[in-house]
Design a protein around this motif. Structure first.
Motif, PDB file in Angstrom:
ATOM      1  N   ASP A  46      12.642 -13.643   5.616  1.00 17.71           N
ATOM      2  CA  ASP A  46      11.325 -14.237   5.388  1.00 17.71           C
ATOM      3  C   ASP A  46      10.355 -13.871   6.493  1.00 17.71           C
ATOM      4  O   ASP A  46      10.700 -13.904   7.667  1.00 17.71           O
ATOM      5  CB  ASP A  46      11.426 -15.772   5.336  1.00 17.71           C
ATOM      6  CG  ASP A  46      11.942 -16.243   3.995  1.00 17.71           C
ATOM      7  OD1 ASP A  46      11.940 -15.413   3.063  1.00 17.71           O
ATOM      8  OD2 ASP A  46      12.351 -17.416   3.887  1.00 17.71           O
ATOM      9  N   SER A  47       9.146 -13.514   6.100  1.00 17.36           N
ATOM     10  CA  SER A  47       8.125 -13.228   7.097  1.00 17.36           C
ATOM     11  C   SER A  47       6.745 -13.541   6.549  1.00 17.36           C
ATOM     12  O   SER A  47       6.475 -13.323   5.370  1.00 17.36           O
ATOM     13  CB  SER A  47       8.192 -11.754   7.514  1.00 17.36           C
ATOM     14  OG  SER A  47       7.151 -11.466   8.419  1.00 17.36           O
ATOM     15  N   LYS A  48       5.896 -14.033   7.414  1.00 17.81           N
ATOM     16  CA  LYS A  48       4.505 -14.291   7.043  1.00 17.81           C
ATOM     17  C   LYS A  48       3.650 -13.063   7.349  1.00 17.81           C
ATOM     18  O   LYS A  48       2.440 -13.093   7.243  1.00 17.81           O
ATOM     19  CB  LYS A  48       3.977 -15.508   7.814  1.00 17.81           C
ATOM     20  CG  LYS A  48       4.661 -16.811   7.463  1.00 17.81           C
ATOM     21  CD  LYS A  48       4.081 -17.365   6.175  1.00 17.81           C
ATOM     22  CE  LYS A  48       4.772 -18.614   5.681  1.00 17.81           C
ATOM     23  NZ  LYS A  48       4.755 -19.733   6.624  1.00 17.81           N
ATOM     24  N   ILE A  49       4.339 -12.024   7.810  1.00 21.47           N
ATOM     25  CA  ILE A  49       3.620 -10.811   8.197  1.00 21.47           C
ATOM     26  C   ILE A  49       3.873  -9.720   7.160  1.00 21.47           C
ATOM     27  O   ILE A  49       4.994  -9.522   6.711  1.00 21.47           O
ATOM     28  CB  ILE A  49       4.083 -10.326   9.591  1.00 21.47           C
ATOM     29  CG1 ILE A  49       3.779 -11.400  10.643  1.00 21.47           C
ATOM     30  CG2 ILE A  49       3.401  -9.002   9.968  1.00 21.47           C
ATOM     31  CD1 ILE A  49       4.429 -11.166  11.977  1.00 21.47           C
ATOM     32  N   ASN A  50       2.805  -9.047   6.799  1.00 22.14           N
ATOM     33  CA  ASN A  50       2.902  -7.971   5.830  1.00 22.14           C
ATOM     34  C   ASN A  50       2.329  -6.711   6.485  1.00 22.14           C
ATOM     35  O   ASN A  50       1.154  -6.671   6.818  1.00 22.14           O
ATOM     36  CB  ASN A  50       2.080  -8.374   4.591  1.00 22.14           C
ATOM     37  CG  ASN A  50       2.224  -7.388   3.480  1.00 22.14           C
ATOM     38  OD1 ASN A  50       3.107  -6.532   3.508  1.00 22.14           O
ATOM     39  ND2 ASN A  50       1.339  -7.479   2.496  1.00 22.14           N
ATOM     40  N   VAL A  51       3.194  -5.701   6.708  1.00 18.57           N
ATOM     41  CA  VAL A  51       2.701  -4.475   7.345  1.00 18.57           C
ATOM     42  C   VAL A  51       2.050  -3.612   6.276  1.00 18.57           C
ATOM     43  O   VAL A  51       2.688  -3.228   5.293  1.00 18.57           O
ATOM     44  CB  VAL A  51       3.840  -3.724   8.069  1.00 18.57           C
ATOM     45  CG1 VAL A  51       3.326  -2.396   8.631  1.00 18.57           C
ATOM     46  CG2 VAL A  51       4.398  -4.592   9.192  1.00 18.57           C
ATOM     47  N   LEU A  52       0.766  -3.339   6.431  1.00 19.86           N
ATOM     48  CA  LEU A  52       0.009  -2.639   5.393  1.00 19.86           C
ATOM     49  C   LEU A  52       0.061  -1.127   5.580  1.00 19.86           C
ATOM     50  O   LEU A  52       0.155  -0.382   4.619  1.00 19.86           O
ATOM     51  CB  LEU A  52      -1.453  -3.114   5.410  1.00 19.86           C
ATOM     52  CG  LEU A  52      -1.659  -4.625   5.257  1.00 19.86           C
ATOM     53  CD1 LEU A  52      -3.099  -5.009   5.528  1.00 19.86           C
ATOM     54  CD2 LEU A  52      -1.234  -5.096   3.867  1.00 19.86           C
ATOM     55  N   SER A  53      -0.015  -0.679   6.809  1.00 17.32           N
ATOM     56  CA  SER A  53       0.053   0.760   7.044  1.00 17.32           C
ATOM     57  C   SER A  53       0.488   1.037   8.478  1.00 17.32           C
ATOM     58  O   SER A  53       0.363   0.182   9.353  1.00 17.32           O
ATOM     59  CB  SER A  53      -1.307   1.419   6.785  1.00 17.32           C
ATOM     60  OG  SER A  53      -2.208   1.058   7.816  1.00 17.32           O
ATOM     61  N   VAL A  54       1.045   2.224   8.668  1.00 16.84           N
ATOM     62  CA  VAL A  54       1.519   2.627   9.991  1.00 16.84           C
ATOM     63  C   VAL A  54       0.871   3.958  10.334  1.00 16.84           C
ATOM     64  O   VAL A  54       0.957   4.906   9.565  1.00 16.84           O
ATOM     65  CB  VAL A  54       3.055   2.794  10.010  1.00 16.84           C
ATOM     66  CG1 VAL A  54       3.527   3.261  11.390  1.00 16.84           C
ATOM     67  CG2 VAL A  54       3.731   1.484   9.636  1.00 16.84           C
ATOM     68  N   ARG A  55       0.200   4.000  11.443  1.00 22.68           N
ATOM     69  CA  ARG A  55      -0.412   5.244  11.870  1.00 22.68           C
ATOM     70  C   ARG A  55       0.311   5.703  13.134  1.00 22.68           C
ATOM     71  O   ARG A  55       0.314   5.015  14.149  1.00 22.68           O
ATOM     72  CB  ARG A  55      -1.892   4.986  12.183  1.00 22.68           C
ATOM     73  CG  ARG A  55      -2.713   6.223  12.400  1.00 22.68           C
ATOM     74  CD  ARG A  55      -4.184   5.859  12.598  1.00 22.68           C
ATOM     75  NE  ARG A  55      -4.470   5.513  13.974  1.00 22.68           N
ATOM     76  CZ  ARG A  55      -5.120   4.407  14.357  1.00 22.68           C
ATOM     77  NH1 ARG A  55      -5.525   3.531  13.467  1.00 22.68           N
ATOM     78  NH2 ARG A  55      -5.351   4.179  15.620  1.00 22.68           N
ATOM     79  N   LYS A  56       0.963   6.851  13.009  1.00 18.31           N
ATOM     80  CA  LYS A  56       1.695   7.363  14.181  1.00 18.31           C
ATOM     81  C   LYS A  56       0.705   7.738  15.260  1.00 18.31           C
ATOM     82  O   LYS A  56      -0.320   8.342  15.001  1.00 18.31           O
ATOM     83  CB  LYS A  56       2.506   8.598  13.779  1.00 18.31           C
ATOM     84  CG  LYS A  56       3.798   8.248  13.076  1.00 18.31           C
ATOM     85  CD  LYS A  56       4.992   8.790  13.870  1.00 18.31           C
ATOM     86  CE  LYS A  56       6.270   8.215  13.313  1.00 18.31           C
ATOM     87  NZ  LYS A  56       6.988   9.163  12.478  1.00 18.31           N
ATOM     88  N   LYS A  57       1.064   7.378  16.501  1.00 14.36           N
ATOM     89  CA  LYS A  57       0.201   7.800  17.613  1.00 14.36           C
ATOM     90  C   LYS A  57       0.458   9.264  17.873  1.00 14.36           C
ATOM     91  O   LYS A  57       1.580   9.736  17.730  1.00 14.36           O
ATOM     92  CB  LYS A  57       0.574   7.017  18.867  1.00 14.36           C
ATOM     93  CG  LYS A  57       0.036   5.626  18.897  1.00 14.36           C
ATOM     94  CD  LYS A  57       0.385   4.989  20.234  1.00 14.36           C
ATOM     95  CE  LYS A  57       0.249   3.498  20.181  1.00 14.36           C
ATOM     96  NZ  LYS A  57       0.871   2.837  21.318  1.00 14.36           N
TER      97      LYS A  57
END
Lengths: 401, 262
Positions: A253-264
Motif C-alpha cells: 500500500d502506498s499513497k504515493i504514485n510515481v508518474l514519471s522518471v527522468r534519468k539524470k
C-alpha cells in the motif's frame, strides 16, 4: 536513561556557571535549571562537578544475543547497484568477523534476482531479495514495509544504509518504526564484543567529533556516505546464498504514485575525480576562481568548493565538498584558502594526499593536510601554474642549461 | 487547507571550537538564527497559501528563546505558531525529537501538509522529517525539488533521487522535505513585524501532550547516546612548509612531480 542532577549551592557568579554550557542550557533564576537546550554533552559535569551530577538509571536490558547479523541495504537503480553498497559490505564484513556474525544484504526492487548474485562475490553470506512489480519505484511505505519484514524475520544487530537521498529517507523511517537509534553520516564505524556499534561522526555543526552508542536498542541503524569506506576486493570463493523472500505478508500500500522518471544525465561528479582542487573563502572574488580553474586544468583535476562559495552562488551545488555536499576520496586534493571546518573535512579527509595552501597558520586544515603551505594563494597558485607551464615547455631549468 | 512547517533555531555560526587541553567547548558569543534550510520550507508554504489559500502554522521545538524563529515566520506571513518546550525534552536525539514534534502536531490537529527543510546546519542529519512522518502515520517524500500541481486531495512534486528526478503524486495528509532553491525565500516584512508584535506564541509542554510517558521523551526516549565528544584527530604524518612564495612554489612543484601528478 540518565539525567543531569543539579545541586543548588551558593555561587557568587551564577553567570560563570551558566557559561559552562555551550548550548545555553543552564538557566539561573535564583536556582540553576537545565532547560530544553541540553544536549547531554555533560561538559557541565566535567567543569562544575560541585553543582552538576550525571545520574544514570538502569533501564531493562535487552537481550543482545538474540540479535545477530550485520545487514546492508542494497541501494540501486533498476538493479544497478550503487557502489556505496559495496563499501558498506566491506565494512560489514570486517566488523562481522570480529563478532562472528553473518553479513546480510537486503535487496528490494523489481526484476533484481539476477543482480543479487553479484553481491555474493563481495562476501555477503545471505542476500534477502524482495522482488515485486509494485516495488519497481522507490516509494517509502512499501519499502519501509519490506525492511520491517526483513528485520522481524531475521533480527539483525546492525543495519547499514548509504547516506544517499534514498538511505536518508528510508533509514530514519524504518528506525522510527522500530523505535531504535540511528546515527547519520558516520565517518568511522567499529563494533564492540557485546555487538554495540561505535559510531563516530562530526557533531553539533562545529569542529567536534561525537562518539555515539545505541546501548539498549536493536537493530542499530547507521548511514554512511559514498566514498567514506574502501570498496572491498572480490573474494575467490563465496559460500553465500540468495534467498527470495515471501511477499504475501506485504500489502504494498502506498499513497504515493510515481508518474514519471527522468534519468539524470550522467555527469562525472567530483566524487569520481582522481585529482581535486578546492577553492575556499580565501578566494576573495568570483573572478579570482579563474586561477583555480587554471591550476585544475594543468593537473587534469576537477574543481570543488566549500559551502560559503556555493552559498555565494559562485559554483554549482554539486561541486560542494562537505557534510551538506559531496564526499570525495581522490588521490590528490589541493585546498586553496580553505580553513577546514569539520563539516568540510568530513567530506575529504580520506583523500590519499592532501595539500593545503593557507595564509593562516592556525587554520584547522593544516592539521588535516599531509603538506600544509603557509603562504598567499594569490602568489602561490599563479606562480605554480607558470612553473608547470614553463617546465612543460622548456623542461627543468637545469636541463636547459 | 492547513500547512504546518517545522523550523529550528540553530547556532549562528559553525565555528564552535574545542579547547584541546581541557576538552571543553569554547563558545565565543554564539548567536542563534533560523536554520537556513527552513526558510525554503516556509516560503513553500507561503506560495501554497498565495496560490490556493491555506492556514499556515510554524512549529519549533527547543528552549523558550526558540520563540524567535516562530516570530520570524510571523514576519514572513504565517498565521499561527507553536513552540514545543519542556525541560523533559532535553537531550533528545533524532527519534525523541521526531516523537516530541509528532505529539505536538497531533495536539494541534494533523494538517494536510507538513513541510520541513532538507536538513539543519547544526545536525546535518536530514532525519527528523522522515521519522516525524512515521510517527504521524503519513507518507513522506524527501528532497522535493519543485511543486508541480496542488489538487484538493493531493500534491504533485518532483523529487530528487540518486540517479533520477521523479514526478510523484502524494495524497494528503503527507510530509514533504524541500530542497534548497525550491523557491526564493522572502525577507521578513517590517509591516508584518509590527502587525504581529502582539501575537502570542503558545508553548506546549509534556503536560499538554496525549502521551505523557516521560520515558518517550528527552534523553530517556533517545536510543542513541553520546559517549564522548572530542576534537578531530590531526593527521600525524604531516608537514608544514613556511617560506617565501618562490620557495613554496618550487617545493610544491617538486612534490607534485615526485607524486607523479605533473
Amino acid at each position: 536513561m540518565a539525567s543531569i542532577k543539579v545541586k543548588q549551592i551558593k555561587v557568587d557568579d551564577p553567570q560563570s556557571v551558566s557559561s559552562v554550557c555551550p548550548f545555553n542550557a543552564i538557566d539561573y533564576d535564583g536556582a540553576f535549571k537545565i532547560n530544553a537546550g541540553c544536549k547531554m554533552c555533560r561538559l557541565c559535569v566535567k567543569e562544575r562537578p560541585d553543582i552538576f551530577e550525571y545520574v544514570e538509571c538502569q533501564a531493562p536490558k535487552i537481550d543482545k544475543d538474540s540479535w545477530r547479523g550485520i545487514a546492508v541495504y542494497v541501494e540501486h537503480q533498476e538493479g544497478e547497484i550503487h557502489p556505496v553498497t559495496l563499501e558498506l559490505i566491506g565494512k560489514a564484513r570486517s566488523m562481522a568477523a570480529k563478532i562472528n556474525h553473518p553479513v546480510y544484504a537486503v535487496f528490494v526492487g523489481y526484476d533484481i534476482k539476477e543482480k543479487a548474485l553479484e553481491l555474493l562475490l563481495y562476501g555477503v553470506d545471505e542476500v534477502f531479495v524482495y522482488d515485486h512489480e509494485r516495488l519497481k519505484h522507490f516509494r517509502i511505505e512499501p519499502y519501509t514495509e519490506a525492511m520491517e519484514s526483513f528485520i522481524n524475520e531475521n533480527k539483525p544487530s546492525i543495519v547499514l544504509m548509504g547516506g544517499t537521498t534514498i538511505g536518508r529517507s528510508l533509514a530514519p523511517r524504518t528506525a522510527a518504526r522500530f523505535r531504535t537509534g540511528l546515527t547519520a553520516d558516520c565517518t568511522i564505524l567499529d563494533v564492540q564484543e557485546n555487538t554495540d556499534l561505535d559510531q563516530i561522526r562530526p557533531a553539533f555543526g562545529g569542529n567536534i567529533m561525537a562518539h555515539i552508542h545505541t546501548p539498549n536498542h536493536r537493530p542499530q541503524f547507521a548511514t554512511v556516505r559514498y566514498k567514506i569506506f574502501d570498496k572491498p576486493e572480490k573474494i575467490a570463493e563465496n559460500s553465500g546464498k540468495v534467498t527470495l523472500c515471501k511477499l504475501d505478508c506485504l500489502s504494498f500500500d502506498s499513497k504515493i504514485n510515481v508518474l514519471s522518471v527522468r534519468k539524470k544525465e550522467k555527469t562525472k561528479g567530483i566524487e569520481d575525480a582522481e585529482v581535486v582542487v578546492v577553492a575556499g573563502r580565501g578566494i576573495k572574488k568570483e573572478s579570482d576562481l579563474e586561477m583555480v580553474y587554471k591550476l585544475a586544468e594543468l593537473l587534469e583535476a576537477d574543481v570543488a568548493c566549500t559551502r560559503p562559495l556555493i552559498e555565494a552562488g559562485w559554483a554549482d551545488p554539486r561541486k560542494q565538498i562537505g557534510l551538506s555536499g559531496r564526499t570525495v576520496k581522490p588521490k590528490l586534493l589541493i585546498t586553496c584558502g580553505v580553513s577546514g571546518a569539520i563539516q568540510f573535512v568530513a567530506g575529504m579527509q580520506n583523500a590519499e594526499t592532501i595539500i593545503a595552501i593557507n595564509s593562516d597558520k592556525s587554520a584547522p586544515i593544516l592539521k588535516v593536510a599531509h603538506f600544509g603551505l603557509i603562504g598567499d594563494l594569490y602568489e602561490i597558485i599563479p606562480g605554480l601554474c607558470q612553473k608547470i607551464e614553463a617546465v612543460r615547455k622548456y623542461g627543468e631549468p637545469a636541463n636547459v642549461l | 487547507m492547513r500547512v504546518v512547517v517545522c523550523v529550528k533555531q540553530v547556532p549562528g555560526t559553525t565555528e564552535v571550537d574545542i579547547d584541546e587541553e581541557t576538552g571543553v567547548l569554547k563558545r565565543d558569543g554564539v548567536e542563534s538564527k533560523m536554520n537556513p534550510y527552513d526558510l525554503y520550507a516556509l516560503e513553500t508554504a507561503l506560495q501554497i497559501k498565495e496560490r490556493r489559500g491555506a492556514e499556515l502554522t510554524a512549529v519549533s521545538m527547543g528552549p523558550p528563546q526558540a520563540k524567535a524563529v516562530i516570530r520570524e515566520a510571523y514576519m514572513m506571513g504565517f498565521d499561527h505558531g507553536a513552540l514545543f518546550s519542556d525541560r523533559k525534552f532535553a537531550g533528545s536525539d533524532v527519534l525523541a525529537t521526531s516523537y516530541t514534534i509528532s505529539q505536538g502536531i497531533r495536539k494541534l490537529g494533523l494538517p494536510d501538509i507538513v513541510l520541513c527543510g532538507k536538513m539543519t546546519t547544526d545536525g546535518d542529519t536530514a532525519q527528523v522529517g522522515p521519522a516525524l512522518a512515521e510517527f504521524l502515520g503519513i507518507p513522506h517524500i524527501a528532497n522535493v525539488l519543485s511543486i508541480i500541481e496542488i489538487n484538493d486531495k493531493s500534491i504533485v512534486v518532483e523529487m530528487d533521487m540518486p540517479g533520477s528526478v521523479e514526478l510523484a503524486e502524494v495524497a494528503f495528509p503527507c510530509l514533504l522535505t524541500v530542497n534548497k532553491g525550491i523557491f526564493q525565500p522572502r525577507l521578513p516584512s517590517y509591516k508584518l513585524k509590527m502587525a504581529t508584535k502582539e501575537r502570542e506564541i503558545p508553548i506546549y509542554s509534556l503536560g499538554d501532550y496525549e502521551d505523557q510517558d516521560e520515558s518517550n521523551y528527552g534523553l530517556n526516549g533517545s536510543p542513541t547516546q553520546v559517549l564522548k565528544i572530542f576534537p578531530p584527530e590531526a593527521n600525524a604524518n604531516h608537514q608544514i612548509w613556511e617560506d617565501g612564495g618562490d620557495v613554496l612554489i618550487d617545493k610544491l612543484h617538486d612534490k607534485l612531480r615526485e607524486l607523479k601528478f605533473i
